[in-house]
Scaffold this active site. Sequence first.
Site, mmCIF file in Angstrom:
data_model
loop_
_atom_site.group_PDB
_atom_site.id
_atom_site.type_symbol
_atom_site.label_atom_id
_atom_site.label_comp_id
_atom_site.label_asym_id
_atom_site.label_seq_id
_atom_site.Cartn_x
_atom_site.Cartn_y
_atom_site.Cartn_z
ATOM 1 N N ASP A 109 126.471 1.231 -18.610
ATOM 2 C CA ASP A 109 125.215 1.840 -19.049
ATOM 3 C C ASP A 109 125.018 1.666 -20.559
ATOM 4 O OD1 ASP A 109 122.878 3.218 -18.863
ATOM 5 O OD2 ASP A 109 123.780 5.206 -18.707
ATOM 6 N N ASN B 79 122.699 -0.707 -22.010
ATOM 7 C CA ASN B 79 122.219 -2.022 -22.461
ATOM 8 C C ASN B 79 120.872 -1.905 -23.179
ATOM 9 O OD1 ASN B 79 124.403 -3.062 -21.124
ATOM 10 N ND2 ASN B 79 123.235 -3.896 -19.408
ATOM 11 N N SER C 165 121.375 -0.283 -9.042
ATOM 12 C CA SER C 165 121.422 0.830 -8.083
ATOM 13 C C SER C 165 120.210 0.812 -7.151
ATOM 14 C CB SER C 165 121.457 2.167 -8.844
ATOM 15 O OG SER C 165 120.164 2.463 -9.320
ATOM 16 N N ASN D 143 117.287 1.573 -9.172
ATOM 17 C CA ASN D 143 116.834 0.670 -10.243
ATOM 18 C C ASN D 143 115.560 -0.116 -9.881
ATOM 19 O OD1 ASN D 143 120.165 -0.117 -11.531
ATOM 20 N ND2 ASN D 143 118.649 1.348 -12.286
ATOM 21 N N ARG E 81 132.456 5.754 -17.712
ATOM 22 C CA ARG E 81 131.023 5.664 -17.983
ATOM 23 C C ARG E 81 130.785 5.686 -19.481
ATOM 24 N NH1 ARG E 81 125.655 7.868 -15.108
ATOM 25 N NH2 ARG E 81 124.267 6.647 -16.400
ATOM 26 N N ARG F 268 127.323 11.871 -16.194
ATOM 27 C CA ARG F 268 126.985 12.026 -14.772
ATOM 28 C C ARG F 268 127.459 10.797 -13.994
ATOM 29 N NH1 ARG F 268 121.757 12.073 -17.449
ATOM 30 N NH2 ARG F 268 121.016 9.932 -17.623
ATOM 31 N N GLU G 213 139.931 10.087 -11.971
ATOM 32 C CA GLU G 213 139.897 10.623 -13.327
ATOM 33 C C GLU G 213 138.648 10.064 -13.998
ATOM 34 O OE1 GLU G 213 142.079 12.757 -14.680
ATOM 35 O OE2 GLU G 213 143.151 12.838 -12.782
#
Length: 241
Positions: free
Chosen positions: A21, A23, A66, A69, A189, A195, A208
Site C-alpha cells: 500500500d 503507491n 482487491s 479495487n 502492511r 487494517r 503476527e
Amino acid sequence: MNNMEKIPKERLPKHVGIIMDGNGRWAKKRGLPRALGHREGSNRVVDIVEYSYELGIEHLSLYAFSTENWKRPATEIEKLMELLSFSIKKHLERLKTNGVRIRILGDLEPFPRKLKKEIEFALLETEQNDRMFLNIGLNYGGQDECVRAAKKLVALAKDGKITLNDVTKEKFEECLYTNGQPPLDLLIRPSGELRVSNFMLYQLAYAEFWFSDILWPDFTKEVYASALKDFIKRNRRYGGL
Ligand code: FPP
C-alpha cells in the site's frame, strides 16, 4: 545479503503476506502521476520476491488487486493491468529458473483475455517449481474466498461426495485458494494504515502483524529484513500459555 544470513531458516516465517500500500501517496508526494507510484511499487515487488527466496521463505502472498479495487478510475485499473502484464513477461524466466511457483489468489474471470492468457502461461511454466510459492492476490477478497469455499462444499454435498460430518477445518481449507499451503505467520502492511482490508482473513488467524509508515515504493530489502527480525523476537502462543 546482510546479517539476515545468520538467522536459521527454521526461525523465519514460513508464510509472509504483504498488503502493498501507498503507491499513490508516494507519487503524490513527488508530484508524479499515480501510475508512476505503481511502477516504482512493482520494482519493490521484484526486490522482495527475490530476497524472500534467497532467504528461504517458502510462501509469499502479495495483495496486488482487491475485489474492491474495481471502484478505481478505469484509467488507473488499465495502467495496473499493463504493469502486471509487463512484469510477468519481464520476470517470468527469472522466476522460473529460481524455482518460484506462481499461484493466483482470486478470480481471473473479469480480467482482459490477453492478460488472463499471460497469467495462465506463467502458472503453467512454473507449476513444477517448489522452492517458493508466490501467491498474487488479483481480484481477491478474503470474504469472497470464504463464500466461494462454502459454495464448493455445498456443491460437493449436493453431488453426494461429502456429508455434514465431512465439513471440517481441513476440508474448508482445501476449498480456499491457498489449498495445501500453511497459514500466514507474518502480515506486513506499510503506508501507515492499521487494517487488514479483506486480505487472507482466514489464513491470518494467528499471524503476527507488522505495520510501518513507509510507503510501498520505499519498502526496500532492508525494511523487509527489519520486519523479519522483529518477527523472530515475537512470542507466539497460539492461544496457549
Ligand atoms: C496500493 O497502493 C497498491 C495497489 C492497489 C496495487 C499494487 C500493485 C503493485 C505494487 C504493482 C504490480 C504488482 C505486481 C504483482 C507486479 P494505493 O494505490 O492504494 O496507494 P495509496 O493508498 O497511497 O493511494
